[in-house]
Design a protein around this motif. Structure first.
Motif, PDB file in Angstrom:
ATOM      1  N   UNK A  24      33.215 -78.731   8.426  1.00  0.00           N
ATOM      2  CA  UNK A  24      32.722 -78.422   6.846  1.00  0.00           C
ATOM      3  C   UNK A  24      32.043 -77.018   7.159  1.00  0.00           C
ATOM      4  N   UNK A  25      32.091 -76.428   6.207  1.00  0.00           N
ATOM      5  CA  UNK A  25      31.462 -74.845   5.915  1.00  0.00           C
ATOM      6  C   UNK A  25      29.802 -74.993   6.340  1.00  0.00           C
ATOM      7  N   UNK A  26      29.293 -74.318   7.213  1.00  0.00           N
ATOM      8  CA  UNK A  26      27.874 -74.475   7.594  1.00  0.00           C
ATOM      9  C   UNK A  26      26.913 -74.504   6.624  1.00  0.00           C
ATOM     10  N   UNK A  27      26.994 -73.793   5.330  1.00  0.00           N
ATOM     11  CA  UNK A  27      26.186 -74.040   4.244  1.00  0.00           C
ATOM     12  C   UNK A  27      26.182 -75.201   3.395  1.00  0.00           C
ATOM     13  N   UNK A  28      26.936 -76.087   3.954  1.00  0.00           N
ATOM     14  CA  UNK A  28      27.002 -77.271   2.926  1.00  0.00           C
ATOM     15  C   UNK A  28      27.410 -78.668   3.826  1.00  0.00           C
ATOM     16  N   UNK A  29      26.346 -79.208   4.037  1.00  0.00           N
ATOM     17  CA  UNK A  29      26.268 -80.422   5.182  1.00  0.00           C
ATOM     18  C   UNK A  29      26.566 -81.842   4.243  1.00  0.00           C
ATOM     19  N   UNK A  30      27.192 -82.686   4.723  1.00  0.00           N
ATOM     20  CA  UNK A  30      27.444 -83.919   4.396  1.00  0.00           C
ATOM     21  C   UNK A  30      27.037 -85.089   5.250  1.00  0.00           C
ATOM     22  N   UNK A  31      26.991 -86.069   4.697  1.00  0.00           N
ATOM     23  CA  UNK A  31      26.495 -87.641   5.479  1.00  0.00           C
ATOM     24  C   UNK A  31      26.803 -88.767   4.896  1.00  0.00           C
ATOM     25  N   UNK A  32      27.881 -89.466   5.602  1.00  0.00           N
ATOM     26  CA  UNK A  32      28.279 -90.790   5.058  1.00  0.00           C
ATOM     27  C   UNK A  32      27.396 -91.959   5.257  1.00  0.00           C
ATOM     28  N   UNK A  33      26.249 -91.983   4.265  1.00  0.00           N
ATOM     29  CA  UNK A  33      25.345 -92.945   4.599  1.00  0.00           C
ATOM     30  C   UNK A  33      26.011 -94.564   4.542  1.00  0.00           C
ATOM     31  N   UNK A  34      27.075 -94.460   3.903  1.00  0.00           N
ATOM     32  CA  UNK A  34      27.488 -95.590   3.410  1.00  0.00           C
ATOM     33  C   UNK A  34      29.057 -95.419   2.963  1.00  0.00           C
ATOM     34  N   UNK A  35      29.901 -96.526   2.765  1.00  0.00           N
ATOM     35  CA  UNK A  35      31.298 -96.050   2.229  1.00  0.00           C
ATOM     36  C   UNK A  35      31.164 -95.322   0.944  1.00  0.00           C
ATOM     37  N   UNK A  48      27.080 -90.818  -3.968  1.00  0.00           N
ATOM     38  CA  UNK A  48      26.979 -89.602  -4.505  1.00  0.00           C
ATOM     39  C   UNK A  48      28.293 -89.506  -5.357  1.00  0.00           C
ATOM     40  N   UNK A  49      28.358 -88.788  -6.361  1.00  0.00           N
ATOM     41  CA  UNK A  49      29.534 -88.532  -6.946  1.00  0.00           C
ATOM     42  C   UNK A  49      30.449 -87.193  -6.419  1.00  0.00           C
ATOM     43  N   UNK A  50      29.750 -86.569  -5.711  1.00  0.00           N
ATOM     44  CA  UNK A  50      29.999 -85.376  -4.907  1.00  0.00           C
ATOM     45  C   UNK A  50      31.270 -85.807  -3.777  1.00  0.00           C
ATOM     46  N   UNK A  51      32.320 -85.127  -3.700  1.00  0.00           N
ATOM     47  CA  UNK A  51      33.314 -85.552  -2.805  1.00  0.00           C
ATOM     48  C   UNK A  51      33.237 -84.302  -1.717  1.00  0.00           C
ATOM     49  N   UNK A  52      33.862 -84.855  -0.730  1.00  0.00           N
ATOM     50  CA  UNK A  52      34.153 -83.630   0.364  1.00  0.00           C
ATOM     51  C   UNK A  52      35.305 -82.775   0.174  1.00  0.00           C
ATOM     52  N   UNK A  53      35.105 -81.452   0.622  1.00  0.00           N
ATOM     53  CA  UNK A  53      36.049 -80.650   0.439  1.00  0.00           C
ATOM     54  C   UNK A  53      37.545 -80.849   1.050  1.00  0.00           C
ATOM     55  N   UNK A  54      38.478 -80.461   0.630  1.00  0.00           N
ATOM     56  CA  UNK A  54      39.754 -80.799   1.042  1.00  0.00           C
ATOM     57  C   UNK A  54      39.949 -80.409   2.482  1.00  0.00           C
ATOM     58  N   UNK A 106      33.533 -92.922   8.762  1.00  0.00           N
ATOM     59  CA  UNK A 106      34.293 -91.528   8.809  1.00  0.00           C
ATOM     60  C   UNK A 106      34.838 -91.553   7.386  1.00  0.00           C
ATOM     61  N   UNK A 107      34.605 -90.261   7.002  1.00  0.00           N
ATOM     62  CA  UNK A 107      35.152 -89.909   5.596  1.00  0.00           C
ATOM     63  C   UNK A 107      35.935 -88.563   5.675  1.00  0.00           C
ATOM     64  N   UNK A 108      36.819 -88.633   4.688  1.00  0.00           N
ATOM     65  CA  UNK A 108      37.585 -87.323   4.753  1.00  0.00           C
ATOM     66  C   UNK A 108      38.166 -86.958   3.243  1.00  0.00           C
ATOM     67  N   UNK A 109      38.338 -85.754   3.188  1.00  0.00           N
ATOM     68  CA  UNK A 109      38.772 -85.183   1.931  1.00  0.00           C
ATOM     69  C   UNK A 109      40.149 -84.965   1.962  1.00  0.00           C
ATOM     70  N   UNK A 110      40.765 -85.801   0.968  1.00  0.00           N
ATOM     71  CA  UNK A 110      42.264 -85.737   0.722  1.00  0.00           C
ATOM     72  C   UNK A 110      42.323 -84.558  -0.015  1.00  0.00           C
ATOM     73  N   UNK A 111      41.583 -84.169  -1.199  1.00  0.00           N
ATOM     74  CA  UNK A 111      41.777 -83.328  -2.016  1.00  0.00           C
ATOM     75  C   UNK A 111      40.238 -82.753  -2.437  1.00  0.00           C
ATOM     76  N   UNK A 112      39.975 -81.754  -3.098  1.00  0.00           N
ATOM     77  CA  UNK A 112      38.572 -81.512  -3.329  1.00  0.00           C
ATOM     78  C   UNK A 112      38.008 -82.481  -4.117  1.00  0.00           C
ATOM     79  N   UNK A 113      38.674 -83.208  -4.930  1.00  0.00           N
ATOM     80  CA  UNK A 113      37.956 -84.383  -5.680  1.00  0.00           C
ATOM     81  C   UNK A 113      38.518 -85.771  -5.351  1.00  0.00           C
TER      82      UNK A 113
END
Length: 254
Positions: A24-35, A48-54, A106-113
């Motif tokens: 991920x870009x260094x300015x935007x961190x993510x964490x999968x606290x649960x599914x 959260x409604x926020x998804x990972x970037x593609x 584990x989480x993966x962004x298939x698309x930006x949304x």
């Protein structure tokens, strides 16, 4: 390596999350606290409604621990005596000390949304006891600990609203739980634990829900609701449908 530690309460509950950022870009961190919980600068338990970037992936280890107010031996014996009065050998009253569940996420962004998350837990329940009649006498029978690999959960998160001007996001949630968990764990006497104590359910479960996020500068308000429909699993048992609802307010410090 972003990581977070949080405390929650459900009688007494503690959870620690160790999160590793893979790509991920260094300015935007993510964490999968649960599914599905992959929101940047967001909550740990609430989805959260926020998804990972593609093309971005996140892996994490989550440890959930719950300490319960266990029933006393006297209470279990009293329940056994009541059962004996009705000609039964078991009171059907159990006590449990703690539940711990470290899990791989584990989480993966298939698309930006569109983000897909996977969770595999290891479940342990300690000091399972029950009021029983043994050799004609009521007792608080100690069954021991039940533990093993739990059921694998997969959750898809599709963000259908992303208004950057207002900071409003909304996402649909849909998932499935596969019966990968252990369903034949035995107690100290070599007897198979009841379905409610097994690490796995033995059932296919489906889930659907909604997540909302509203950002105000460095602040974020998140809310989610997830309905899980349980199928029939091990020992011909339906453990029941569930509704999970959460809300959280968080603030980005850095």
């Amino acid at each position: 390596m972003p990581c977070s530690i949080h405390l929650t309460s459900k009688t007494v509950a503690t959870a620690a999350t160790l999160c590793t950022l893979l790509a991920a870009p260094p300015s935007f961190a993510h964490h999968p606290g649960g599914p599905g919980n992959t929101g940047g600068a967001g909550p740990i338990n609430t989805i959260s409604a926020t998804t990972l970037r593609q093309g971005t992936g996140v892996a994490g280890v989550v440890f959930d621990y719950t300490s319960l107010d266990a029933l006393s031996d006297d209470t279990l014996i009293e329940a056994a005596e009541h059962a004996a009065e009705h000609g039964e050998d078991h009171a059907g009253v159990h006590s449990l000390d703690t539940i711990s569940s470290p899990s791989l996420n584990f989480a993966y962004g298939l698309t930006n949304d569109l983000t897909v998350s996977v969770r595999l837990p290891y479940v342990k329940r300690t000091d399972v006891r029950e009021g029983e009649i043994e050799d004609g006498e009521p007792e608080a029978h100690v069954h021991g600990d039940a533990q093993g690999i739990g059921d694998l959960s997969v959750l898809a998160q599709w963000r259908f609203l992303n208004n950057q001007a207002s900071g409003t996001e909304a996402a649909l949630l849909a998932g499935v739980t596969a019966p990968t968990g252990k369903t034949n764990d035995k107690d100290d006497d070599g007897v198979t634990f009841g379905a409610e104590f097994q690490p796995g359910s033995g059932a296919w479960n489906g889930a659907i829900g909604l997540a909302l996020t509203q950002r105000f500068g460095g602040w974020s308000f998140d809310a989610s609701v997830l309905y899980t429909a349980a199928g029939e699993g091990t020992q011909n048992t339906d453990l029941g449908d569930r509704v999970h609802y959460n809300a959280a307010v968080s603030h980005r410090i850095l």
